[in-house]
Every structure is written in structure tokens, then in C-alpha cells.
Design a protein around this motif. Structure first.
Motif, mmCIF file in Angstrom:
data_model
loop_
_atom_site.group_PDB
_atom_site.id
_atom_site.type_symbol
_atom_site.label_atom_id
_atom_site.label_comp_id
_atom_site.label_asym_id
_atom_site.label_seq_id
_atom_site.Cartn_x
_atom_site.Cartn_y
_atom_site.Cartn_z
ATOM 1 N N UNK A 136 0.795 -1.218 0.000
ATOM 2 C CA UNK A 136 0.000 0.000 0.000
ATOM 3 C C UNK A 136 0.826 1.266 0.000
ATOM 4 N N UNK A 137 2.120 1.124 0.241
ATOM 5 C CA UNK A 137 2.974 2.306 0.341
ATOM 6 C C UNK A 137 3.720 2.621 -0.953
ATOM 7 N N UNK A 138 3.535 1.790 -1.991
ATOM 8 C CA UNK A 138 4.273 2.020 -3.239
ATOM 9 C C UNK A 138 3.295 2.192 -4.394
ATOM 10 N N UNK A 139 3.783 2.831 -5.477
ATOM 11 C CA UNK A 139 2.973 3.049 -6.668
ATOM 12 C C UNK A 139 2.869 1.769 -7.479
ATOM 13 N N UNK A 140 1.823 1.672 -8.274
ATOM 14 C CA UNK A 140 1.671 0.532 -9.172
ATOM 15 C C UNK A 140 2.871 0.437 -10.103
ATOM 16 N N UNK A 141 3.422 -0.760 -10.210
ATOM 17 C CA UNK A 141 4.599 -0.980 -11.051
ATOM 18 C C UNK A 141 5.907 -0.895 -10.298
ATOM 19 N N UNK A 142 5.884 -0.314 -9.083
ATOM 20 C CA UNK A 142 7.109 -0.182 -8.288
ATOM 21 C C UNK A 142 7.397 -1.477 -7.549
ATOM 22 N N UNK A 143 8.653 -1.680 -7.194
ATOM 23 C CA UNK A 143 9.042 -2.874 -6.451
ATOM 24 C C UNK A 143 9.288 -2.523 -4.992
ATOM 25 N N UNK A 144 9.182 -3.536 -4.138
ATOM 26 C CA UNK A 144 9.480 -3.372 -2.715
ATOM 27 C C UNK A 144 9.998 -4.698 -2.180
ATOM 28 N N UNK A 145 10.668 -4.639 -1.039
ATOM 29 C CA UNK A 145 11.274 -5.830 -0.442
ATOM 30 C C UNK A 145 10.638 -6.110 0.905
ATOM 31 N N UNK A 146 10.405 -7.378 1.157
ATOM 32 C CA UNK A 146 9.892 -7.816 2.453
ATOM 33 C C UNK A 146 10.823 -8.906 2.975
ATOM 34 N N UNK A 147 11.091 -8.878 4.271
ATOM 35 C CA UNK A 147 11.997 -9.868 4.851
ATOM 36 C C UNK A 147 11.337 -10.648 5.970
ATOM 37 N N UNK A 148 11.987 -11.719 6.401
ATOM 38 C CA UNK A 148 11.509 -12.537 7.512
ATOM 39 C C UNK A 148 12.698 -13.139 8.243
ATOM 40 N N UNK A 149 12.447 -13.685 9.392
ATOM 41 C CA UNK A 149 13.515 -14.263 10.201
ATOM 42 C C UNK A 149 13.982 -15.608 9.666
ATOM 43 N N UNK A 150 14.857 -16.230 10.430
ATOM 44 C CA UNK A 150 15.444 -17.497 10.004
ATOM 45 C C UNK A 150 14.482 -18.674 10.153
ATOM 46 N N UNK A 151 13.413 -18.498 10.947
ATOM 47 C CA UNK A 151 12.486 -19.604 11.176
ATOM 48 C C UNK A 151 11.574 -19.817 9.969
ATOM 49 N N UNK A 152 11.439 -21.084 9.569
ATOM 50 C CA UNK A 152 10.497 -21.495 8.518
ATOM 51 C C UNK A 152 10.616 -20.675 7.233
ATOM 52 N N UNK A 153 11.800 -20.614 6.624
ATOM 53 C CA UNK A 153 11.924 -19.858 5.371
ATOM 54 C C UNK A 153 11.068 -20.457 4.256
ATOM 55 N N UNK A 154 10.847 -21.762 4.306
ATOM 56 C CA UNK A 154 10.030 -22.395 3.270
ATOM 57 C C UNK A 154 8.580 -21.930 3.378
#
Length: 334
Positions: free
Chosen positions: A15-33
Motif C-alpha cells: 500500500x505504500x508504493x505506486x503501481x509498477x514499483x518494487x518493494x522488499x519484504x523480509x523474515x527471520x530465520x524460522x520457517x523460510x520455506x
């Protein structure tokens, strides 16, 4: 399983980026799958695009990027036409040559064997037309064999200054396939003085004579002119002149002068601004024939398999266009 915290993070970030723009999301080491499966499933449900996924992060695009290849006319699709520089040496030293050809330039011939292999692989790669250029191809002692290797596979266009249709070179021309070969001859003006000021004394007369000889020998002839961009709208007298030579309007090619090679002026052409035309030289695969002597548009040193080279050019083109589209995304302020 679903990582619900990650889903909430995705909703907030998209919701914070314009259509067509990219963004990155991360997570911890638990359950990467579980995390990567959650991101993939969320993209599928919401109509967003998963660009890249790693062990602890994912890159996403808001919305789905359109395929730039679908926006092209069929004859603009990279790999529809295949350009081959047969050589780089030339009998002329034009003052705007995009690949710095001249009588002193090293030949760097592609060679009959490689041309034969490229022409054969071109058919399997979906190429519909082969284009041979230089330098001046008629300096090659085996040009008739090079052309035959191409015309035996696909319709072919041969670019030339048209000045060497005499003696044994005329005999080579006469051995070429009139049904499968088009000759494209360079003439830059209806005025001899203007043409000769760029290409050398008496070059206009010899080129015009070459057009007449090619017609007499039964070849289809195209004529290509290179003009400064500011003169492109003043070409009707030139078209009328070519009409008198029997060159059909659809075979009259007018192109802008490019700031490449030995030219000190002209339009700037980059990989990002050009629709690619896959181009092969003895040195590698290039983005476009206008820059086939410039490292900034070198795609690969490997000529074979040809299909891999075409696929690489297409992939880079899609990447360039998607990046440009994302950069130009509408950013509302009111």
C-alpha cells in the motif's frame, strides 16, 4: 501453513508504493520455506508479481508488469531480423560511419563458416530475415558464397555503397539469388555535392550508377539515406529523385544521424532507448547495428548457440522496459 504476520507486512508494504514499483519484504530465520510459500500464494491471490525470492527476503512488484514484447509490431520483435557484419574494412571513410570503417580499418571478417552456421541456426531460432552489412561487403573475395549461405536459408538484404559493381565483383553479384536477395545502397542526397562532402569525391555518381546496374541485373534495390535529425522533415525532393531512379517508396529508407563511431554529432542512442536488433560481428553479439563497434552495447562474446544470444537480448530488453515503466509510475500528490 501460512505466515500471517508476513501477510500483514505484505499488505502494509504494497500500500505504500505506486503501481509498477518494487518493494522488499523480509523474515527471520524460522520457517523460510513457509515464508516463501506464503509470499508466492499471496502474490497469486492479489495480482502482484514475485520478482525474486531468497532465503530471508523477497522482492515484489505492485501489480504485474506488462510484457514489453507484446507491445511491439511483429517485425520489431528482437530476433525477427538478424544482422551480420561480414567485415569492417571499407573503400570509403565516411565522416559519420557508426562503426569507424575505412580503408585502414582491420577487416575482422565474420567468415563463411560462421555465416553458414548462423544462417542455419537462424531458421530454428525464428528469424525471418538476414541482413548483411559492413564495412563494404563487396571487398570480400567470397561474398557470393557468403550471400548464398544466407539466401539458401532466408530472405536476405545486403547493404553496400554500390560503388564496386565492376570486373570480378560484378561477376560475384551476378551469381547471387535475385529472388531471395535485396540490395540496399547508400545515397544521402539528391545533390552530389552534399553526398560527396560526407562520403568522398565522385561517390554520389558511382552509387547512383550502382543503383542502375543493380536494377539492370534484376535485383530489388532499396536506398538508405543518413540525415541529421533536423533535416528529416525536408526529404520530399529526395524521395522524388529516388522515384526517378525506379526505387519504390517503400524501399526508400531515411534514418537519423547517430552520435556513434566517427560522427561528432547526432542523436544519442543507448541500450535503454533502442529497440534491439540482434547484431553479430566477429567479436560478439551486439544490441544494435548502430553500435556494433562499441563495448557499451556488447551483449555476449559467444555467437553460438544463436538462440541463446537472441533470448539474452530479449530478456535484457524486457528488463530495461520494465525498469523504465516502474520509474515512470504515476505518483499522485492530490
Amino acid at each position: 501453513m501460512v505466515n500471517h504476520a508476513l501477510v500483514l507486512d505484505l499488505v502494509e508494504r504494497v500500500g505504500a508504493v505506486a503501481t509498477g514499483a518494487t518493494f522488499t519484504v523480509g523474515w527471520g530465520a524460522d520457517d523460510p520455506e513457509v515464508a516463501s510459500e506464503t509470499v508466492a500464494a499471496w502474490c497469486e491471490r492479489t495480482g502482484n508479481q514475485l520478482v525474486e525470492v531468497g532465503d530471508s527476503f523477497a522482492v515484489l512488484r505492485r501489480g504485474r508488469a506488462a510484457d514489453p514484447l507484446l507491445d511491439l509490431d511483429p517485425d520489431q520483435l528482437p530476433g525477427t531480423r538478424l544482422w551480420m557484419y561480414t567485415n569492417f574494412d571499407c573503400n570509403l571513410a565516411c565522416d559519420y560511419c557508426c562503426v569507424r570503417s575505412s580503408p585502414q580499418t582491420e577487416r575482422r571478417a565474420l567468415g563463411l563458416d560462421r555465416v553458414r552456421q548462423l544462417a542455419a541456426e537462424a531458421v530454428q531460432a525464428g528469424v525471418s530475415e538476414l541482413i548483411l552489412t559492413g564495412g563494404e561487403p563487396f571487398l570480400l573475395p567470397d561474398l557470393d558464397e557468403v550471400v548464398a549461405a544466407c539466401t539458401s536459408q532466408l530472405p536476405t538484404t545486403l547493404l553496400t555503397n554500390g560503388m564496386l559493381f565492376t570486373g570480378h565483383r560484378l561477376e560475384r553479384l551476378r551469381r547471387m539469388d535475385r529472388q531471395r536477395l535485396t540490395l540496399q545502397i547508400s545515397v544521402d542526397s539528391a545533390t552530389p555535392e552534399i553526398h560527396d562532402s560526407h562520403r568522398g569525391k565522385r561517390s554520389w555518381k558511382r552509387a547512383v550508377d550502382g543503383i542502375r546496374i543493380a536494377h539492370e541485373e534484376g535485383f530489388r534495390v532499396k536506398v538508405a539515406a543518413t540525415l541529421p535529425a533536423e533535416q528529416l522533415h525536408e526529404v520530399e525532393p529526395f524521395h522524388v529523385f529516388l522515384d526517378t531512379l525506379g526505387v519504390a517508396r517503400e524501399d526508400q529508407v531515411i534514418r537519423a544521424l547517430a552520435h556513434r563511431g566517427v560522427s561528432e554529432t547526432g542523436i544519442e542512442l543507448t541500450m535503454e532507448s533502442l529497440i534491439p536488433e540482434v547484431t553479430i560481428t566477429a567479436d560478439g553479439v551486439y544490441w544494435h547495428p548502430i553500435a556494433a563497434d562499441h563495448e557499451d552495447q556488447l551483449v555476449s562474446r559467444e555467437l553460438f548457440p544463436l538462440k541463446n544470444a537472441i533470448d539474452e537480448v530479449r530478456a535484457r530488453f524486457v528488463e530495461h522496459r520494465q525498469r523504465a515503466n516502474a520509474a515512470a509510475a504515476w505518483f499522485p500528490c492530490a
